[in-house]
Design a protein around this motif. Sequence first.
Motif, mmCIF file in Angstrom:
data_model
loop_
_atom_site.group_PDB
_atom_site.id
_atom_site.type_symbol
_atom_site.label_atom_id
_atom_site.label_comp_id
_atom_site.label_asym_id
_atom_site.label_seq_id
_atom_site.Cartn_x
_atom_site.Cartn_y
_atom_site.Cartn_z
ATOM 1 N N CYS A 91 65.719 6.389 -9.539
ATOM 2 C CA CYS A 91 65.753 5.006 -8.864
ATOM 3 C C CYS A 91 65.984 4.024 -10.035
ATOM 4 N N LEU A 92 66.153 4.282 -11.362
ATOM 5 C CA LEU A 92 65.978 3.328 -12.213
ATOM 6 C C LEU A 92 67.426 3.360 -12.826
ATOM 7 N N THR A 93 67.803 2.012 -13.555
ATOM 8 C CA THR A 93 68.711 1.854 -14.392
ATOM 9 C C THR A 93 68.380 1.361 -15.853
ATOM 10 N N GLU A 94 67.891 0.154 -15.996
ATOM 11 C CA GLU A 94 67.571 -0.276 -17.198
ATOM 12 C C GLU A 94 66.092 0.144 -17.504
ATOM 13 N N ILE A 95 65.724 0.250 -18.638
ATOM 14 C CA ILE A 95 64.042 0.714 -18.852
ATOM 15 C C ILE A 95 63.881 0.116 -20.147
ATOM 16 N N PHE A 96 63.041 -0.869 -20.199
ATOM 17 C CA PHE A 96 62.632 -1.646 -21.423
ATOM 18 C C PHE A 96 61.247 -1.963 -21.739
ATOM 19 N N VAL A 97 60.639 -0.570 -21.840
ATOM 20 C CA VAL A 97 59.148 -0.705 -22.111
ATOM 21 C C VAL A 97 58.530 -1.519 -23.226
ATOM 22 N N ASP A 98 59.192 -1.747 -24.328
ATOM 23 C CA ASP A 98 58.611 -2.341 -25.540
ATOM 24 C C ASP A 98 58.509 -4.040 -25.253
ATOM 25 N N HIS A 99 59.732 -4.352 -24.576
ATOM 26 C CA HIS A 99 59.932 -5.619 -24.224
ATOM 27 C C HIS A 99 59.102 -6.309 -23.210
ATOM 28 N N ALA A 100 58.771 -5.378 -22.068
ATOM 29 C CA ALA A 100 57.736 -5.778 -20.930
ATOM 30 C C ALA A 100 56.309 -5.634 -21.515
ATOM 31 N N LEU A 101 55.954 -4.922 -22.528
ATOM 32 C CA LEU A 101 54.616 -4.738 -22.900
ATOM 33 C C LEU A 101 54.076 -5.650 -23.924
ATOM 34 N N ALA A 102 55.570 -6.106 -24.495
ATOM 35 C CA ALA A 102 55.197 -7.563 -25.383
ATOM 36 C C ALA A 102 54.934 -8.736 -24.566
ATOM 37 N N ARG A 103 55.643 -8.701 -23.502
ATOM 38 C CA ARG A 103 55.647 -10.101 -22.516
ATOM 39 C C ARG A 103 54.295 -9.956 -21.979
ATOM 40 N N ALA A 104 53.723 -8.660 -21.522
ATOM 41 C CA ALA A 104 52.309 -8.738 -20.986
ATOM 42 C C ALA A 104 51.311 -9.175 -22.161
ATOM 43 N N ALA A 105 51.442 -8.675 -23.314
ATOM 44 C CA ALA A 105 50.441 -9.044 -24.245
ATOM 45 C C ALA A 105 50.728 -10.574 -24.644
ATOM 46 N N GLU A 106 51.700 -11.276 -24.325
ATOM 47 C CA GLU A 106 51.790 -12.667 -24.545
ATOM 48 C C GLU A 106 50.893 -13.394 -23.377
ATOM 49 N N LEU A 107 50.738 -12.789 -22.290
ATOM 50 C CA LEU A 107 49.977 -13.358 -20.946
ATOM 51 C C LEU A 107 48.561 -13.078 -21.418
ATOM 52 N N ASP A 108 48.464 -11.791 -21.813
ATOM 53 C CA ASP A 108 46.875 -11.508 -22.093
ATOM 54 C C ASP A 108 46.090 -12.520 -23.185
ATOM 55 N N ASP A 109 47.079 -12.915 -24.194
ATOM 56 C CA ASP A 109 46.652 -13.705 -25.234
ATOM 57 C C ASP A 109 46.381 -15.018 -24.813
#
Length: 559
Positions: A91-109
């Motif tokens: 079901c997937l095309t683009e997978i960008f784990v590091d980018h998404a987790l970095a964004r999530a970490a910014e939100l947590d901070d």
Amino acid sequence: MPHWTELAAEKKQRQLKSIPQGWLVSPPPDSTLDVTGFPETCGLLTEREIKITNTSVDVLLEKLACGEWSAVDVTTAFYKRAIVAHQLVNCLTEIFVDHALARAAELDDHLQQTGKVIGPLHGLPISLKDQICIKGLETTMGYISWIGRYAEKNAVLVDILIECGAVPFVRTNLPQTVMWPESFNNIFGRTTNPYNRSLTPGGSSGGEGALVALKGSPLGVGSDIGGSIRIPSSFCGLYSLRPSYGRVPYCGALNSLEGQDSVHSVFGPMTNSVGGVKAFMKAIVNAKPWLKDPLAVRKKWQEDEYNLVDHGSGKDLCFAIMWDDGVVVPHPPIRRSLEMTKAALEKAGHKVIDWKPIKHRLLADTTARNYRNIWNAASAEDYMITTSVTGEPVIATMELDDSNVAAAPFRPKKVGITAYQLWQVQKLRKDIRKEYLDHWEATVSETGTGRPVDAIICPASSYAATPHGKNRYTNYTTVWNALDYPATTFPVTTVDPTLDAKKPPHVFYDDCDKGIYNMYDPEIFKNAPICLQLVGRTLEEEAVIKMTEIVDGALAATK
């Protein structure tokens, strides 16, 4: 230039390398058709991650906002489940784990330092159909010729999602050209239905449908020009919304036939709860998309409309059920779902009358003719120009075995029409829209509420998810595109071979109706989800969402 097959293979290899190796699992054999239970038994997700991924959008947002669950933990849980889903149904095309987790970490901070959320979608992972551009990522849209084209900026919708605090984390599969009600292309291959992998998840937002059905994403964004949000949502048992044109920004996304504005595509949410539909729409329209997209409608979320002020404040509603469209009679499980919904609404104290469809054949034919005239005038050229760079063939069928299979009836032919002829089709559609409005208004004499019918409930398709290559009748969704009416989908039941036995032949409307009757075999469709549509009037998204909540509650009360 390398042969197109080499380019596709190289792209697939890069996709595989983007998956964390520790998240690879051993999927069940192809003979296992229903894989909906596999993500929770494969051993990759912890008990906490299973709990997170089984949580509805509105509850997720509450837990993220108070810090009970971190954005990193929620994104990781859904990412792992999305990767499992991909290994099951492609079901997937683009997978960008590091980018998404970095964004999530910014939100947590930010939450930790300020005690405040970024926006109404703070920390929510959101999947996107592979035509919604994200800066720095390829957007192939199923075209090999677009491999290597990296977006220089985000689509407007992505900017708004980020502004609202969301975490874009994957993009999902679609058909080459987008203009198909199924999902297959020469780069990423075929997406299958998680309830029965021998069936299609629909399209063109089929990757979203399959991913969200496996709870690999709490909320996905699909597009809809003739049913491409509602068909996969229906085939995969999801809630969704096809909003009116301009309510959700489209600027900066890719599409086929760019430049034509006779038939508009729209973006909308696909999710496992009606609350998710509301959360998405409220966040997006309150972000003032008209300041970023010149074609977006200037209309914030209207709480009075959501509270059904124009619909008796939600008391004693009158729904109209359209049992068939006068063109094709739906299969038995669709009829049963309509009967179940009628009974549930009447038990809840609402009135239900029959909807008399007017000119649905002409409406569908007008829309289809509009499509065909536009496609025949330019789309064959559009597709050929796009694919000529690599010599990739334009796909003519979604059949598993494409030998000696005739091209689908809606594929373009190399003939053109004049501008004047196109104007006549558009004029006819405009006239029918006025006639349909008058028809709706005239129902005031039947409802007993002093108002016209509050909403229409109807099939989302004449059948459940079909075998691959067999989904060729889309008029149950297309007519509402022609009228620009907002429409949700909501799940009702699944195909049960005992309850949904094949009925004796009815008096067929035509050969198309007969053909669809003949394709029904309850064993083939076994376990496939059944959804219906709830249809309102142009730009009435808030009311349509609220009435879907009411219908959903009535159905839940009977189970």
